[in-house]
Enzyme design. Structure first.
Site, PDB file in Angstrom:
ATOM      1  N   ASN A  13       0.863  -1.179   0.000  1.00 47.51           N
ATOM      2  CA  ASN A  13       0.000   0.000   0.000  1.00 47.51           C
ATOM      3  C   ASN A  13       0.902   1.232   0.000  1.00 47.51           C
ATOM      4  O   ASN A  13       1.513   1.549   1.009  1.00 47.51           O
ATOM      5  CB  ASN A  13      -0.897  -0.025   1.255  1.00 47.51           C
ATOM      6  CG  ASN A  13      -1.673   1.269   1.419  1.00 47.51           C
ATOM      7  OD1 ASN A  13      -1.840   2.028   0.475  1.00 47.51           O
ATOM      8  ND2 ASN A  13      -2.162   1.516   2.635  1.00 47.51           N
ATOM      9  N   LYS A  15       0.175   4.375  -0.295  1.00 46.15           N
ATOM     10  CA  LYS A  15      -0.375   5.624   0.238  1.00 46.15           C
ATOM     11  C   LYS A  15      -0.078   6.769  -0.747  1.00 46.15           C
ATOM     12  O   LYS A  15      -0.109   6.554  -1.950  1.00 46.15           O
ATOM     13  CB  LYS A  15       0.167   5.879   1.645  1.00 46.15           C
ATOM     14  CG  LYS A  15       0.036   4.608   2.519  1.00 46.15           C
ATOM     15  CD  LYS A  15       0.289   4.802   3.956  1.00 46.15           C
ATOM     16  CE  LYS A  15       0.140   3.455   4.669  1.00 46.15           C
ATOM     17  NZ  LYS A  15       0.124   3.573   6.101  1.00 46.15           N
ATOM     18  N   HIS A  98      -9.505   1.792   4.786  1.00 44.96           N
ATOM     19  CA  HIS A  98      -8.217   1.848   5.492  1.00 44.96           C
ATOM     20  C   HIS A  98      -8.360   2.785   6.697  1.00 44.96           C
ATOM     21  O   HIS A  98      -9.102   3.771   6.647  1.00 44.96           O
ATOM     22  CB  HIS A  98      -7.140   2.359   4.534  1.00 44.96           C
ATOM     23  CG  HIS A  98      -5.756   2.245   5.121  1.00 44.96           C
ATOM     24  ND1 HIS A  98      -5.252   3.165   6.006  1.00 44.96           N
ATOM     25  CD2 HIS A  98      -4.799   1.299   4.966  1.00 44.96           C
ATOM     26  CE1 HIS A  98      -4.023   2.790   6.367  1.00 44.96           C
ATOM     27  NE2 HIS A  98      -3.728   1.662   5.747  1.00 44.96           N
ATOM     28  N   GLU A 100      -6.589   5.070   7.789  1.00 51.90           N
ATOM     29  CA  GLU A 100      -6.313   6.488   7.505  1.00 51.90           C
ATOM     30  C   GLU A 100      -7.529   7.160   6.863  1.00 51.90           C
ATOM     31  O   GLU A 100      -7.800   8.334   7.104  1.00 51.90           O
ATOM     32  CB  GLU A 100      -5.064   6.606   6.614  1.00 51.90           C
ATOM     33  CG  GLU A 100      -3.797   6.368   7.432  1.00 51.90           C
ATOM     34  CD  GLU A 100      -2.636   5.793   6.653  1.00 51.90           C
ATOM     35  OE1 GLU A 100      -2.631   5.862   5.414  1.00 51.90           O
ATOM     36  OE2 GLU A 100      -1.717   5.256   7.305  1.00 51.90           O
ATOM     37  N   GLU A 170      -5.832  -4.766  10.433  1.00 53.05           N
ATOM     38  CA  GLU A 170      -4.727  -3.845  10.686  1.00 53.05           C
ATOM     39  C   GLU A 170      -4.985  -3.100  11.998  1.00 53.05           C
ATOM     40  O   GLU A 170      -5.737  -2.110  12.014  1.00 53.05           O
ATOM     41  CB  GLU A 170      -4.618  -2.817   9.559  1.00 53.05           C
ATOM     42  CG  GLU A 170      -4.288  -3.407   8.215  1.00 53.05           C
ATOM     43  CD  GLU A 170      -3.635  -2.356   7.314  1.00 53.05           C
ATOM     44  OE1 GLU A 170      -2.482  -2.551   6.960  1.00 53.05           O
ATOM     45  OE2 GLU A 170      -4.275  -1.340   7.018  1.00 53.05           O
ATOM     46  N   GLY A 176       2.460   2.017  10.786  1.00 53.92           N
ATOM     47  CA  GLY A 176       3.478   3.064  10.677  1.00 53.92           C
ATOM     48  C   GLY A 176       4.180   3.381  11.978  1.00 53.92           C
ATOM     49  O   GLY A 176       4.773   4.445  12.118  1.00 53.92           O
ATOM     50  N   SER A 216       3.252  -2.444  10.396  1.00 55.30           N
ATOM     51  CA  SER A 216       4.690  -2.542  10.678  1.00 55.30           C
ATOM     52  C   SER A 216       5.310  -3.870  10.251  1.00 55.30           C
ATOM     53  O   SER A 216       6.177  -4.411  10.942  1.00 55.30           O
ATOM     54  CB  SER A 216       4.960  -2.264  12.167  1.00 55.30           C
ATOM     55  OG  SER A 216       4.608  -0.935  12.484  1.00 55.30           O
TER      56      SER A 216
HETATM   57  P1  PGA Z   1       2.844   0.059   7.640  1.00 59.73           P
HETATM   58  O1  PGA Z   1       1.406   0.427   7.043  1.00 59.73           O
HETATM   59  O2  PGA Z   1       3.282  -1.244   7.017  1.00 59.73           O
HETATM   60  O3  PGA Z   1       3.727   1.213   7.224  1.00 59.73           O
HETATM   61  O4  PGA Z   1       2.703  -0.061   9.122  1.00 59.73           O
HETATM   62  C1  PGA Z   1       0.431  -0.567   6.805  1.00 59.73           C
HETATM   63  C2  PGA Z   1      -0.798   0.049   6.180  1.00 59.73           C
HETATM   64  O5  PGA Z   1      -1.121   1.203   6.451  1.00 59.73           O
HETATM   65  O6  PGA Z   1      -1.494  -0.612   5.384  1.00 59.73           O
END
Ligand code: PGA
Length: 263
Positions: A13, A15, A98, A100, A170, A176, A216
């Site tokens: 992903n 982003k 997601h 976010e 998630e 992140g 992560s």
């Molecule tokens: P990350 O993000 O691997 O940077 O923790 C995962 C995601 O947002 O799908």
């Protein structure tokens, strides 16, 4: 049906990272690095990169997709994008809900449910994201939050099309943060999701729908998650941005380590 029937999937992903130029440079470097992997590779990229990347990836096993879409088929929704527009430029899947999008753009379960319905009807494979916040986990609410999200996001969807969807667990606190869940925590929630899927959508959907873990993931922890019986793949953010790290994650699975060998 055994879990061996579920294909392992690793999704990157991106982003809001990568221009068209840097997306194509990524793909040219990445393709030769993952030629022998047994997993399905998906890349959820910025809208502007979908067309050019889908063209470049068309003879590979890499599937290009989007990170969001609207639930309407068309209309006066300035700045939004429809499933059919994504399909037209070569997107084959779309991330929906997601954390976010939920947190920063106020998407709720009802809206996400409508997007899921549109994606299934229009024929773009949806990747539904769910997960609890740190506060919810610390208050012992994880199970209830997951139940509510799944129940509301999957309400009244066409059951014949649902096995084509992907679920991604998630935990919000792991995204992140360099603080992944433990593989055991992920397995516990994935198992709960599988049970809830049976309740909500029936056993056929529950057995067929892949459940991915995200939060992560790095090259050194990817395999420990995939080794869990109910973890069918990974959703990778930051570590999917360079061909080197993402190929290391994809290549943590050799053909002899596929799901059927888990048991
Ligand atoms: P990350 O993000 O691997 O940077 O923790 C995962 C995601 O947002 O799908």
């Amino acid at each position: 049906m055994t879990d061996a029937s579920r294909q392992e999937i690793i999704i990157g992903n991106w982003k809001m990272y990568h221009t068209v130029d840097s997306s194509l440079a990524f793909l040219k470097a990445f393709i030769p690095l993952v030629q022998h992997t047994p997993v399905e590779i998906y890349l959820a990229v910025p809208f502007t990169s979908i067309g050019p990347m889908a063209e470049l990836a068309k003879d590979t096993r890499i599937c290009i997709g989007a990170q969001n879409m609207h639930d309407a088929s068309q209309g006066a929704f300035t700045g939004e994008i429809a499933a059919k527009m994504l399909l037209e430029i070569g997107a084959r899947f779309v991330i929906i809900g997601h954390s976010e999008r939920r947190r920063l753009f106020h998407e709720d379960n009802a809206f996400i449910n409508r997007k899921m319905r549109r994606a299934l009807i229009d024929g773009i494979q949806p990747v539904l994201c769910i997960g609890e916040t740190l506060e919810e986990r610390e208050n012992g609410q994880t199970e209830q939050v997951i139940r509510t999200q799944l129940t509301e996001c999957l309400a009244d969807l066409p059951l014949d099309k649902l096995p084509n969807a992907i679920l991604a667990y998630e935990p919000v606190w792991a995204i992140g943060t360099h603080q992944p869940a433990t593989p055991e925590m992920a397995q516990a929630v994935h198992h709960q999701c599988r049970t809830l899927l049976t309740e909500i959508c029936g056993d056929d959907v529950a057995q067929k729908m892949p459940i991915l873990y995200g939060g992560s993931i790095k090259p050194d922890n990817a395999a420990t998650f995939l080794d869990q019986i109910d973890v069918d793949g990974l959703l990778v953010g930051g570590a999917s941005l360079t061909p080197e790290t993402f190929s290391q994650i994809v290549n943590c699975r050799s053909p002899s380590e596929m799901k059927s060998q888990k048991e």
